[in-house]
Enzyme design. Sequence first.
Site, PDB file in Angstrom:
ATOM      1  N   GLU A   1      -8.393  -2.288   3.931  1.00 15.62           N
ATOM      2  CA  GLU A   1      -8.719  -1.798   2.593  1.00 15.62           C
ATOM      3  C   GLU A   1      -9.771  -2.700   1.957  1.00 15.62           C
ATOM      4  O   GLU A   1      -9.684  -3.914   2.012  1.00 15.62           O
ATOM      5  CB  GLU A   1      -7.464  -1.764   1.710  1.00 15.62           C
ATOM      6  CG  GLU A   1      -6.361  -0.872   2.245  1.00 15.62           C
ATOM      7  CD  GLU A   1      -6.747   0.606   2.290  1.00 15.62           C
ATOM      8  OE1 GLU A   1      -7.773   0.969   1.681  1.00 15.62           O
ATOM      9  OE2 GLU A   1      -6.025   1.387   2.942  1.00 15.62           O
TER      10      GLU A   1
ATOM     11  N   ARG B   1       3.026   9.836  -6.454  1.00 12.68           N
ATOM     12  CA  ARG B   1       3.408  11.212  -6.093  1.00 12.68           C
ATOM     13  C   ARG B   1       4.909  11.309  -5.846  1.00 12.68           C
ATOM     14  O   ARG B   1       5.511  12.371  -5.996  1.00 12.68           O
ATOM     15  CB  ARG B   1       2.603  11.665  -4.870  1.00 12.68           C
ATOM     16  CG  ARG B   1       2.614  13.152  -4.616  1.00 12.68           C
ATOM     17  CD  ARG B   1       1.553  13.556  -3.595  1.00 12.68           C
ATOM     18  NE  ARG B   1       1.391  12.593  -2.514  1.00 12.68           N
ATOM     19  CZ  ARG B   1       2.201  12.491  -1.467  1.00 12.68           C
ATOM     20  NH1 ARG B   1       3.250  13.272  -1.359  1.00 12.68           N
ATOM     21  NH2 ARG B   1       1.959  11.600  -0.527  1.00 12.68           N
TER      22      ARG B   1
ATOM     23  N   CYS C   1       1.315   0.212  -2.610  1.00 11.16           N
ATOM     24  CA  CYS C   1       0.432  -0.657  -1.820  1.00 11.16           C
ATOM     25  C   CYS C   1      -0.818  -1.026  -2.613  1.00 11.16           C
ATOM     26  O   CYS C   1      -1.230  -2.187  -2.641  1.00 11.16           O
ATOM     27  CB  CYS C   1       0.030   0.020  -0.515  1.00 11.16           C
ATOM     28  SG  CYS C   1       1.382   0.113   0.666  1.00 11.16           S
TER      29      CYS C   1
ATOM     30  N   HIS D   1      -3.529  -1.295   5.833  1.00 10.73           N
ATOM     31  CA  HIS D   1      -2.575  -0.201   6.026  1.00 10.73           C
ATOM     32  C   HIS D   1      -2.402   0.007   7.540  1.00 10.73           C
ATOM     33  O   HIS D   1      -3.390   0.027   8.287  1.00 10.73           O
ATOM     34  CB  HIS D   1      -3.091   1.094   5.390  1.00 10.73           C
ATOM     35  CG  HIS D   1      -2.516   1.352   4.038  1.00 10.73           C
ATOM     36  ND1 HIS D   1      -3.282   1.467   2.903  1.00 10.73           N
ATOM     37  CD2 HIS D   1      -1.213   1.537   3.626  1.00 10.73           C
ATOM     38  CE1 HIS D   1      -2.492   1.706   1.857  1.00 10.73           C
ATOM     39  NE2 HIS D   1      -1.235   1.742   2.264  1.00 10.73           N
TER      40      HIS D   1
HETATM   41  N1  PCA Z   1       3.224   2.182   1.945  1.00 10.45           N
HETATM   42  C1  PCA Z   1       3.162   2.692   0.591  1.00 10.45           C
HETATM   43  C2  PCA Z   1       4.063   1.786  -0.201  1.00 10.45           C
HETATM   44  C3  PCA Z   1       4.831   0.993   0.793  1.00 10.45           C
HETATM   45  C4  PCA Z   1       4.184   1.236   2.094  1.00 10.45           C
HETATM   46  O1  PCA Z   1       4.472   0.695   3.163  1.00 10.45           O
HETATM   47  C5  PCA Z   1       1.735   2.822   0.052  1.00 10.45           C
HETATM   48  O2  PCA Z   1       0.817   3.066   0.857  1.00 10.45           O
HETATM   49  O3  PCA Z   1       1.542   2.705  -1.159  1.00 10.45           O
END
Ligand code: PCA
Length: 198
Positions: A73, A83, A136, A162
């Site tokens: 990111e 959501r 996140c 991610h």
């Molecule tokens: N993914 C979510 C929140 C926790 C996670 O592992 C996100 O992408 O916000």
Amino acid sequence: MKTLVTGFEPFGGSDRNPSAELITRLEGEAITVVLPVEFEAVRKVVPDLLAEHRPTHVVCLGLSGCATGLTLERVAINLIDARIPDNAGDQPVDRPVIPGAPAARFSTLPVKAMLRAVQATGIPGELSLSAGSYVCNALLYHVLHAAAAFPRDIRPRCGFIHVPLEDAVDLDSQERGLRAAMAHLDVSEIHFADGELC
Ligand code: PCA
């Protein structure tokens, strides 16, 4: 170098989160923490984690069900639009992560150098211009905001990766890619064209 790596608990009805599984594989090599998927808990814990551990680098991990590889990111936005409720039942919509703070903050990790390192292992990787608007993104925003308050010479370099579902990329491969990325946390950034054009 002192690296803090965070993962997240399962959320959204799932009983597993690969980001937490990866954390167990890094125990003893870095400061490792698995965080609850809760906006309020994240808001409270981030300043404490940075103050307590004084890391030089922070790598936050979370699951993206859409990811097809390790997704580095580049930016956190000062917006929450959940959501689904978080694990505490909170579902903020169209609210700032931190009222009055800048609209966005950029990752301070060398994401392009890290991406090349991931790809060199054969594990799929990509850069992303949005960490979403859920927990996140909020975590990355809080981490970058808290880090920005440190004097430049002790300011940790921070970012977010991610990770995909294990169906898409198995955990051993995710671990290999993550380790390659983490071996490049302190290199100089490299520059090549990657921006999105839709
Ligand atoms: N993914 C979510 C929140 C926790 C996670 O592992 C996100 O992408 O916000």
